[in-house]
Motif scaffolding. Structure first.
Motif, PDB file in Angstrom:
ATOM      1  N   LEU A  60       0.818  -1.208   0.000  1.00  0.00           N
ATOM      2  CA  LEU A  60       0.000   0.000   0.000  1.00  0.00           C
ATOM      3  C   LEU A  60       0.858   1.267   0.000  1.00  0.00           C
ATOM      4  CD1 LEU A  60      -2.883  -0.924   2.491  1.00  0.00           C
ATOM      5  CD2 LEU A  60      -2.921  -0.953  -0.014  1.00  0.00           C
ATOM      6  N   LYS A  61       2.153   1.104   0.171  1.00  0.00           N
ATOM      7  CA  LYS A  61       3.061   2.253   0.134  1.00  0.00           C
ATOM      8  C   LYS A  61       3.054   2.860  -1.266  1.00  0.00           C
ATOM      9  CE  LYS A  61       7.217   1.630   1.355  1.00  0.00           C
ATOM     10  NZ  LYS A  61       8.533   1.078   1.722  1.00  0.00           N
ATOM     11  N   CYS A  62       3.070   4.190  -1.320  1.00  0.00           N
ATOM     12  CA  CYS A  62       3.204   4.933  -2.586  1.00  0.00           C
ATOM     13  C   CYS A  62       2.132   4.555  -3.601  1.00  0.00           C
ATOM     14  CB  CYS A  62       4.607   4.719  -3.178  1.00  0.00           C
ATOM     15  SG  CYS A  62       5.953   5.303  -2.111  1.00  0.00           S
ATOM     16  N   ASN A  63       0.929   4.298  -3.108  1.00  0.00           N
ATOM     17  CA  ASN A  63      -0.175   3.986  -4.030  1.00  0.00           C
ATOM     18  C   ASN A  63      -1.052   5.208  -4.295  1.00  0.00           C
ATOM     19  OD1 ASN A  63      -1.488   4.262  -1.608  1.00  0.00           O
ATOM     20  ND2 ASN A  63      -2.625   2.332  -1.729  1.00  0.00           N
ATOM     21  N   GLY A  64      -0.601   6.376  -3.795  1.00  0.00           N
ATOM     22  CA  GLY A  64      -1.355   7.600  -4.023  1.00  0.00           C
ATOM     23  C   GLY A  64      -2.482   7.818  -3.048  1.00  0.00           C
ATOM     24  N   ASP A 115       2.969   6.712   4.816  1.00  0.00           N
ATOM     25  CA  ASP A 115       3.175   5.710   3.768  1.00  0.00           C
ATOM     26  C   ASP A 115       3.414   6.360   2.412  1.00  0.00           C
ATOM     27  OD1 ASP A 115       0.471   6.535   4.183  1.00  0.00           O
ATOM     28  OD2 ASP A 115      -0.165   5.052   2.687  1.00  0.00           O
ATOM     29  N   GLU A 116       3.158   7.660   2.325  1.00  0.00           N
ATOM     30  CA  GLU A 116       3.387   8.392   1.072  1.00  0.00           C
ATOM     31  C   GLU A 116       4.492   9.437   1.230  1.00  0.00           C
ATOM     32  OE1 GLU A 116       1.590   7.595  -1.746  1.00  0.00           O
ATOM     33  OE2 GLU A 116       0.754   5.991  -0.500  1.00  0.00           O
ATOM     34  N   SER A 117       5.189   9.404   2.354  1.00  0.00           N
ATOM     35  CA  SER A 117       6.135  10.486   2.664  1.00  0.00           C
ATOM     36  C   SER A 117       7.451  10.389   1.915  1.00  0.00           C
ATOM     37  CB  SER A 117       6.422  10.516   4.173  1.00  0.00           C
ATOM     38  OG  SER A 117       7.073   9.317   4.572  1.00  0.00           O
ATOM     39  N   LYS A 118       7.787   9.194   1.421  1.00  0.00           N
ATOM     40  CA  LYS A 118       9.060   9.036   0.720  1.00  0.00           C
ATOM     41  C   LYS A 118       8.850   8.598  -0.725  1.00  0.00           C
ATOM     42  CE  LYS A 118      11.660   8.051   4.929  1.00  0.00           C
ATOM     43  NZ  LYS A 118      12.565   7.101   5.647  1.00  0.00           N
ATOM     44  N   CYS A 119       7.745   9.000  -1.267  1.00  0.00           N
ATOM     45  CA  CYS A 119       7.391   8.621  -2.638  1.00  0.00           C
ATOM     46  C   CYS A 119       7.765   9.745  -3.599  1.00  0.00           C
ATOM     47  CB  CYS A 119       5.903   8.317  -2.730  1.00  0.00           C
ATOM     48  SG  CYS A 119       5.347   7.115  -1.494  1.00  0.00           S
ATOM     49  N   GLU A 120       7.793   9.387  -4.868  1.00  0.00           N
ATOM     50  CA  GLU A 120       8.194  10.351  -5.887  1.00  0.00           C
ATOM     51  C   GLU A 120       7.237  11.530  -5.938  1.00  0.00           C
ATOM     52  OE1 GLU A 120       9.079  10.410 -10.687  1.00  0.00           O
ATOM     53  OE2 GLU A 120       9.152   8.513  -9.594  1.00  0.00           O
ATOM     54  N   LYS A 121       5.950  11.274  -5.745  1.00  0.00           N
ATOM     55  CA  LYS A 121       4.957  12.331  -5.800  1.00  0.00           C
ATOM     56  C   LYS A 121       4.280  12.484  -4.447  1.00  0.00           C
ATOM     57  CE  LYS A 121       1.095  13.994  -8.597  1.00  0.00           C
ATOM     58  NZ  LYS A 121       0.182  13.700  -9.720  1.00  0.00           N
ATOM     59  N   SER A 122       4.121  13.744  -3.999  1.00  0.00           N
ATOM     60  CA  SER A 122       3.481  14.012  -2.711  1.00  0.00           C
ATOM     61  C   SER A 122       1.971  14.070  -2.852  1.00  0.00           C
ATOM     62  CB  SER A 122       3.975  15.341  -2.135  1.00  0.00           C
ATOM     63  OG  SER A 122       5.333  15.248  -1.774  1.00  0.00           O
ATOM     64  N   LEU A 123       1.299  13.741  -1.759  1.00  0.00           N
ATOM     65  CA  LEU A 123      -0.154  13.873  -1.701  1.00  0.00           C
ATOM     66  C   LEU A 123      -0.508  15.149  -0.955  1.00  0.00           C
ATOM     67  CD1 LEU A 123      -1.470  10.341  -0.671  1.00  0.00           C
ATOM     68  CD2 LEU A 123      -1.489  11.371  -2.935  1.00  0.00           C
TER      69      LEU A 123
END
Length: 838
Positions: free
Chosen positions: A531-535, A544-552
């Motif tokens: 579920l990490k980096c799934n937007g 879970d979205e803090s180290k992804c290419e795109k921020s939410l």
């Protein structure tokens, strides 16, 4: 038809009236006979083939002509002259003696080149550049020359091969034993010759070569790069300094400051054991912001310093002090008797000189064996085969800076150790300790490691790799305070689930609240790893979205970053990371901090820092006490320190003086600025018992000019996260050992962020959420008295430095399982803004 088939010529019928006229046709092409069309086609094809052949020929000719473009090749080298004493006049190129000897050497070089058909064919000129004392005895001279050849590019390999025939034979490390000439020429006898191509970086067409500076080394003096210290060095410049000591002496060069461009292909400084930049006599090449020993010694009485710059990013440059030392100062080796003692490479901790050969013969009492332990080892380059620079122990060669084992033993009461360096690239060398031991009891009262080291017996099976090869932690029975790793090592239970792989197989980090296949959110929730980096914000706090290419874009919380427009994003630590994440770009505003302008409590277990390496570090002096606490630069008017530094009699601003840009206590220089304190603002909720809220601000009585030696540190926003295991640095002038004296030179040490729960368990103290723990749990590295208030810094991926904590308190200094405790800066960002406006 039979006639045609038989090959007879076609003839008109005899009964035709040849006088009869036929009607004219309007288009002659349509009635033209086919044989004529074939002829025209053949002619066209022939012309096309000819043109194609001509084109190919031109291409081939062009290729070969390009290969034969005339190029100019410059070679530099030296030639030894025997049976002739060195005269002072040989130092002056305008003297008659210099010109006469140079002319003789020139003639002999031309004669040598004439004996080789390749060299003879392409040789254009040569010139003798300088003379120095030779290495062949008192009546010997070394001549430095430059030779030029002009040749087709296709012949460069042949020329290089011909030049190689003039160089010293392979394996000749300690003298230039090149072509032995032994031919008198007007009473001149040449002993040897060496020659090498000039470094291409030194022949850049856009470089301005400044007039060389010739210096006689007798008393200590300095050389500065052009413009230093008032301005950066100029672009596209080459500057040489020729240093010449008295006969029977060596040149020593010690760098005081060295700041260059990081890329050695652009800007660099070189030091040679000669008077020309001959590659085989290059002692070192430096660029950027180098560390380690920066002191160099020549093998003879000359040294060349060369600075080359390009057009980009000009930096401060360097200052170096030169002096001379007697030649025998660098002698080493000899007989070592007695049961224990120390020995080291030539001039340690200064870099050893080139062409050194030292042999130590250790002999202990008859009934004992010899053990040698290297405390520091940096000799030559790493490699499977050690050639050039090496240490040899009982036919085993050692080189590089990483030994498989730093302990060596003999099987008798004697041991021979030999050290050798070649003509180029010097290093710091080694220092070693030897002692006698009884073969049946090599570690009396101690534990013997597999690598022959001896450690205190109490350190066996304590969870720490004291031996260095883990032999003290093998076959151990874990006690009640320890856990058993899957690899059968015993580690402290306090280290379980602290975010650091203490076991070495990560088994101490398994089964920690969240399952192995789950992701651990910052708020304590567990979600599926996929579920990490799934937007989507599956954690609820965006972690879970803090180290992804795109921020939410998320609902604002303590774990999200708030942009200036009030919207919040999921990315962790986005501020000043070089990437715009907020739609209004506010995460990259106000980022004029945390950069070292040019890049390239005392810290126990640390090392001395370089000048300007930590430009935000401040030394706070209490009246009549000297250095008392550390602080950090926030801007040109405000400093940040610990509240416990400014209590009781130290609460008044007039008790303090701040030293900015300071490197060595008691030694101010052109970059040091002192200021009085206008006012002090300690945190109103500071607890003198628990050290909670241990933070204070200081306002300077007048602003300072920010530069590469005085520069603000970045403050982290409240959403920043410094996870367990992250590398951090502590700096300060505090005590060298617990209860000891303070450091003179600003110290630095690397530590790691410690898991908060682990820290509370280890210290069994009230470690609040406003505190941050960092250290090395093995012990030996920590802040101490006098470091208080100084910064704990971390560097983000873009290279910008943030203050993560302030040195606050601890249980002793550098003790095992006793990390240091720091004021957690993310908890005080808004407080600083409210009180100072920073």
């Amino acid at each position: 038809m039979e006639g045609l088939d038989s090959g007879l010529k076609f003839m008109p019928r005899e009964d035709w009236d040849t006088t009869e006229q036929f009607l004219a046709v309007s288009d002659q092409k349509h009635v033209e006979k086919k044989p004529y069309r074939r002829i025209r086609l053949v002619i066209g094809l022939a012309l096309g083939a000819g043109l194609l052949a001509l084109l190919i020929g031109l291409l081939v000719w062009g290729f070969h002509s390009n290969q034969d473009v005339q190029v100019k090749k410059v070679y530099i080298g030296s030639v030894g002259i025997s049976g002739k004493p060195f005269l002072p006049e040989y130092e002056d190129p305008s003297s008659l003696q210099f010109k006469k000897l140079a002319n003789q050497v020139d003639k002999e070089l031309r004669r040598m080149y004439s004996e080789n058909p390749v060299l003879d064919k392409y040789f254009t000129r040569c010139s003798v550049q300088a003379f120095s004392d030779g290495d062949g005895g008192p009546d010997s001279i070394l001549a430095y020359y430059e030779s030029e050849f002009e040749l087709p590019a296709s012949q460069e390999a042949s020329l290089n091969e011909a030049i190689q025939s003039l160089e010293p034979s392979a394996g000749s490390q300690h003298a230039q034993r090149g072509r032995q000439i032994q031919r008198p020429t007007e009473s001149l006898t040449l002993r040897s010759v060496s020659s090498q191509a000039l470094d291409l970086r030194l022949s850049r067409t856009n470089i301005t070569e400044k007039v060389p500076i010739n210096l006689h080394v007798k008393n200590k003096n300095k050389i500065d790069s052009p413009g230093f210290p008032d301005s950066t060095y100029p672009p596209n410049t080459s500057q040489k300094w020729s240093l010449r000591a008295e006969q029977g002496h060596r040149v020593r060069l010690d760098f005081h400051t060295l700041f260059l461009e990081d890329d050695c292909e652009k800007d660099f400084i070189q030091i040679y054991d000669s008077l020309l930049p001959i590659e085989s006599q290059l002692l070192t090449e430096q660029c950027g912001y180098p560390h380690g020993s920066l002191s160099y010694v020549s093998s003879g009485n000359v040294m060349l310093v060369l600075l080359v710059t390009n057009s980009e990013k000009n930096f401060p440059g360097f200052r170096a002090y030169y002096s001379q030392i007697p030649a025998n100062t660098a002698e080493c080796g000899g007989k070592l008797l007695g049961e224990r003692g120390n020995f080291s490479s030539s001039l340690f901790p200064v870099n050893y000189p080139p062409k050194a050969v030292c042999t130590w013969e250790i002999q202990v009492p008859q009934d004992k064996f010899v053990k040698v332990e290297f405390k520091k080892f940096e000799v030559g380059k790493d490699g499977a085969t050690c050639v050039g620079d090496y240490v040899e122990i009982e036919d085993q060669r050692l080189c590089g800076n990483r030994l498989e084992s730093n302990v060596f033993t003999s099987e008798s009461n004697k041991m021979t150790i030999r050290f050798q360096s070649d003509t180029s690239l010097v290093y710091q060398g080694f220092t070693a300790y030897y002692e006698a031991f009884i073969p049946t009891n090599p570690c009396p009262g101690k534990f013997k490691c597999s690598n022959n080291m001896c450690i205190i017996s109490d350190r066996k099976c304590d969870g720490y790799n004291d031996c260095g090869d883990n032999s003290d932690e093998i076959n151990c029975k874990c006690d009640v305070t320890q856990m058993m790793c899957k690899n059968n090592l015993c580690k402290s239970k306090a280290w379980k689930c602290d975010g650091v792989d203490d076991c070495g197989d990560n088994s101490d980090e398994e089964g920690c609240e969240c399952k192995k296949e789950q992701f651990s959110c910052r708020n304590g929730r567990c979600i599926a790893e996929d579920l990490k980096c799934n937007g989507k914000n599956d954690c609820g706090d965006g972690s879970d979205e803090s180290k992804c290419e795109k921020s939410l874009m998320l609902k604002c919380s303590a774990t999200t970053y708030r942009c200036k427009n009030g919207r919040c994003i999921s990315k962790a630590n986005p501020e000043c990371d070089g990437q715009t994440d907020c739609s209004d770009g506010s995460d990259e505003e106000n980022c004029n901090c945390g950069r070292r302008e040019y890049q390239s409590s005392r810290i126990i277990g640390g090392q001395a820092s370089r000048k300007g390496e930590w430009p935000w570090q401040v030394s706070l002096h209490a009246r009549g006490q000297g250095h008392t606490c550390g602080a950090s630069v926030l801007n040109d008017c405000w400093l940040l320190t610990a509240a416990h530094c400014v209590q009781d009699e130290y609460a008044e601003a007039n008790q303090w003086e701040a030293f900015l840009g300071l490197h060595v206590q008691g030694q101010t220089n052109e970059w040091t600025v002192t200021r009085r304190i206008k006012r002090i603002i300690p945190h109103e909720d500071y607890n003198t018992l628990s050290f909670d809220n241990d933070i204070a601000l200081m306002e300077l009585d007048s602003s300072v000019t920010l530069n590469q030696y005085i520069w603000p540190i970045c403050l982290p926003p409240s959403s920043d996260d410094f996870p367990a295991g992250q590398e951090a640095w502590i700096t300060g002038w505090g005590a060298m050992v617990e209860g000891g004296s303070s450091a003179k030179i600003l110290q630095k040490a690397m530590v790691r962020i410690i898991n908060h729960t682990t820290c509370k368990n280890l210290l069994q103290d009230d470690v609040t959420d406003r505190m941050l723990c960092a250290g090395i749990l093995d012990g030996g590295v920590d802040a101490c008295q006098g470091d208080s208030g100084g910064p704990l810094t971390v560097t983000n991926p873009s290279g910008r430095v943030f203050v993560a904590g302030l040195v606050s308190w601890g249980q002793g200094c550098a003790q095992r399982n006793k990390p240091g405790v720091y004021t957690r800066m993310t908890k005080f960002r808004s407080w600083i803004k409210e009180r100072s406006g920073v």
